[in-house]
Design an enzyme around this catalytic site. Structure first.
Site, short mmCIF file in Angstrom:
data_model
loop_
_atom_site.label_atom_id
_atom_site.label_comp_id
_atom_site.label_asym_id
_atom_site.label_seq_id
_atom_site.Cartn_x
_atom_site.Cartn_y
_atom_site.Cartn_z
N GLY A 106 0.84 -1.19 0.00
CA GLY A 106 0.00 0.00 0.00
C GLY A 106 0.87 1.23 0.00
N CYS A 133 5.31 -6.17 1.83
CA CYS A 133 5.75 -4.77 1.82
C CYS A 133 5.02 -3.97 2.91
CB CYS A 133 5.55 -4.18 0.41
SG CYS A 133 6.46 -2.65 0.19
N TYR A 134 4.13 -3.05 2.53
CA TYR A 134 3.40 -2.30 3.56
C TYR A 134 2.61 -3.26 4.47
CZ TYR A 134 -0.09 0.71 5.71
OH TYR A 134 -0.90 1.33 6.62
N HIS A 219 8.22 -7.76 -3.31
CA HIS A 219 6.93 -8.15 -3.90
C HIS A 219 7.03 -9.50 -4.60
CE1 HIS A 219 4.65 -4.42 -3.21
NE2 HIS A 219 5.87 -3.88 -3.18
N GLU A 221 4.60 -11.08 -5.89
CA GLU A 221 3.53 -11.22 -6.90
C GLU A 221 3.92 -10.71 -8.28
OE1 GLU A 221 3.72 -9.13 -4.45
OE2 GLU A 221 2.64 -7.25 -4.76
N ASP A 277 -17.80 -13.88 -21.59
CA ASP A 277 -18.36 -13.79 -20.24
C ASP A 277 -19.86 -14.10 -20.22
OD1 ASP A 277 -15.81 -13.07 -19.58
OD2 ASP A 277 -16.24 -10.93 -19.43
N LYS A 419 -10.79 -13.60 -16.01
CA LYS A 419 -11.11 -13.95 -17.41
C LYS A 419 -10.62 -15.35 -17.81
CE LYS A 419 -12.53 -11.89 -21.32
NZ LYS A 419 -13.68 -10.98 -21.35
#
Ligand code: XMP
Length: 563
Positions: A106, A133-134, A219, A221, A277, A419
């Site tokens: 964040g 992180c944050y 990070h 990710e 979708d 998706k």
């Protein structure tokens, strides 16, 4: 011209013509249909009981631009997850039966007075927690440690050195590249914590209580941390004990019960757009409640060549759904006459669609629910004020106003899916690959790919050029790799020469982009030979066009569509 000879019947083309296609014949199950389709191997949906337990973790969004990415990465390991705000009470997440919690990064500083903290329950329920992180700073602060601004900010690649063994870093070397993006540092560890890893600039780059709480300054990710996937997998498997049992077949089994419960004895309508979708949502609902679902498919004349026929074939002929087909080509073109402004075009296409949809729904009789193919990124976007504002560069046409106007309840079975997960579910349901892998297509369709006024003649020119682009892209085997590929009819006309004659024809632009989520996009580096072939065919096969240009702008600063 490369004509499709698939023998698909063309719906009748008289303006305002309405064909109600209702099949009384035995409704085959999707799996039976799928079996007949070469290459489509459905996942059996009866292997897991509806509502069977599946592993889940909760991601607390502390304002990171990466929260969705964390969710994506978790799902890649077949673990279900949901992103929730930092104010979410335990009662809201309890039904997920989370086996762990991830605190996102964040922008705030954890020592700032109004910095968002994790909900109290996070550290009280004995769950494993990973702070990123944050998120690590929040963990430190809430558990009695201290965070302070660092002397230097650290952005970019750093080398992480492990200082002790840990289940979080299982199978990883003692030194590995990681992506840093922070200005604050952990100055004092909470009681019972120890340092797991450090970098040259960051003495506390990973921490643990030695049991179930972990914090990472970097990070995991982002792709720039190559071993990030393994680290997250280790957290999910080794620390949280998740087995990775979240699959398309699991989702389908779970959804059946939920949809049946929501629909009860009611009737559902769904707008089919041809996109993946709405197609998957409709198929799922059809599998759960059969003929109590009616799909309305409005041909606005702004679809790609043969799209209406293909959509009808997939849903009515193959999947035996109730489909109300409405040919409203002239109505849309009539309303678009003389309109140049892109936002006005969007507004008109949206409004005319809603009116037709209401008219058709009224003919069906009492309807209780409106099904929509809302997917997870839409849900998160609509709850995040910043992202909502960003999306307003173009007022994307959707059927958002319908439920209230028609006093309908919403049925959105794909709300929790990304998706690519929607595509997996589509395949498991036995939907044709052609439908499942269709590239995204804007609601206002070709009207925003014709610069200037939309006329029947211009539409035909664009459809011809677009058909060739798609044909060549498919033949080159690039269709799935590209996020979108299409032709644009620019308003420009230019001088050319064909044979011995001067021509004054249209300029067609070809656009092909790669993207993860349409928020950013890169122009695709298509082979020159392919571009040459596309250009050649367009000027040869579409008489009104004498020049082709390839759009090499990225998003930002351009957008994917030209309007
Ligand atoms: P842009 O052009 O904004 O497009 O970069 C991002 C994605 O959104 C699609 N798009 C639309 N979709 N209604 C839609 O349903 C619209 O008005 C609309 N405008 C753009 C575009 O095709 C791309 O996938």
């Amino acid at each position: 011209m490369n004509e499709d000879t698939s023998g698909i019947p063309r719906p009748e083309e008289q303006p305002g013509h309405r064909v109600t296609i209702t099949d009384d014949a035995e409704v085959s199950t999707y799996l039976e249909i799928a079996k007949q389709k070469a290459g489509v191997k459905p996942v059996p949906t009866d292997t897991l009981a509806p509502g069977a337990e599946r592993d889940a973790v909760v991601i607390i969004d502390l304002g990171s631009q990466y929260s969705m990415l964390i969710a994506r990465r978790v799902r890649e390991h077949n673990v279900f997850c949901e992103v929730v705000s930092h104010e979410t009470p335990w009662e809201k997440v309890a039904p997920l039966h989370p086996k762990g919690v991830i605190l996102s990064g964040g922008p705030a500083g954890a020592y700032e007075a109004d910095a968002p903290m994790a909900p109290e329950w996070v550290f009280k329920r004995g769950l494993p927690v990973l702070g990123i992180c944050y998120g690590m700073h929040v963990m430190v602060r809430m558990l009695g440690g201290r965070v302070m601004p660092g002397d230097i900010r650290e952005y970019g690649l750093a080398t992480l050195h492990l200082s002790q063994d840990s289940s979080l870093f299982e199978y990883l070397p003692f030194s590995l590249p990681v992506w840093m993006s922070h200005g604050d540092l952990v100055a004092e560890l909470p009681p019972g914590f120890s340092v797991l890893a450090y970098t040259g600039n960051t003495p506390v780059a990973a921490i643990t209580d030695g049991n179930r709480l972990f914090g990472l300054q970097f990070h995991p990710e982002v792709v720039h941390t190559p071993d990030g996937r393994t680290i997250l997998k280790n957290f999910l498997n080794n620390v949280c004990g998740c087995e990775g049992n979240w699959t398309a077949s699991h989702f389908i089994s779970e959804s059946m019960g939920k949809i049946k419960e929501q629909v009860g004895d009611g009737k559902v309508i769904c707008a089919l757009s041809g996109g993946v979708d709405s197609a998957v949502a409709a198929s799922l609902i059809h599998q759960a409640v059969g003929d109590r679902l009616t799909c309305i498919f409005v041909n606005n004349g702004l679809m790609r060549r043969k799209e209406p026929e293909r959509t009808l074939e997939a849903f009515h002929k193959n999947l035996k759904m109730n489909v109300v087909y409405v040919n409203a080509v002239d109505r849309f073109l009539g309303q678009l006459k003389g309109v140049i402004d892109p936002e006005k075009k969007r507004h008109i296409v949206g409004e005319v669609f809603i009116r037709i949809f209401e008219e058709e729904a009224a003919k069906i009789g009492k309807v209780d629910l409106l099904a929509q193919g809302t997917v997870y990124p839409d849900v998160v976007e609509s709850t995040s004020p910043d992202r909502k504002a960003a999306a307003r560069i173009k007022s994307h046409h959707n059927v958002g106003g319908l439920p209230a106007r028609m006093s309908l309840k919403l049925l959105e079975p794909l709300r929790s899916l990304f998706k690519d997960e929607v595509r997996q579910v589509g395949l498991a349901l036995g939907l044709p690959e052609d439908v499942v892998w269709r590239q995204p297509f804007p609601g206002p369709g070709l009207s925003v790919r014709i610069i200037g006024e939309v006329t029947a003649e211009r539409l035909e020119i664009l459809k011809g050029a677009d058909w060739i682009v798609m044909d060549e892209i498919r033949k080159a085997g690039l269709y799935r790799e590209l996020w979108q590929s299409f032709a644009v009819l620019t308003g420009v006309q230019s001088v050319g020469v064909m044979g011995d004659y001067r021509t004054y024809g249209y300029l067609v632009a070809v656009r092909a982009v790669t993207s993860e989520d349409a928020m950013t996009a890169d122009w695709a580096k298509l082979p020159y030979e392919l571009l040459g072939q596309i250009s050649n065919r367009i000027v040869n096969e579409v008489p009104q066009v004498n020049r082709v240009a390839y759009d090499i702008s990225s998003k930002p600063p351009a957008t994917i569509e030209w309007e």
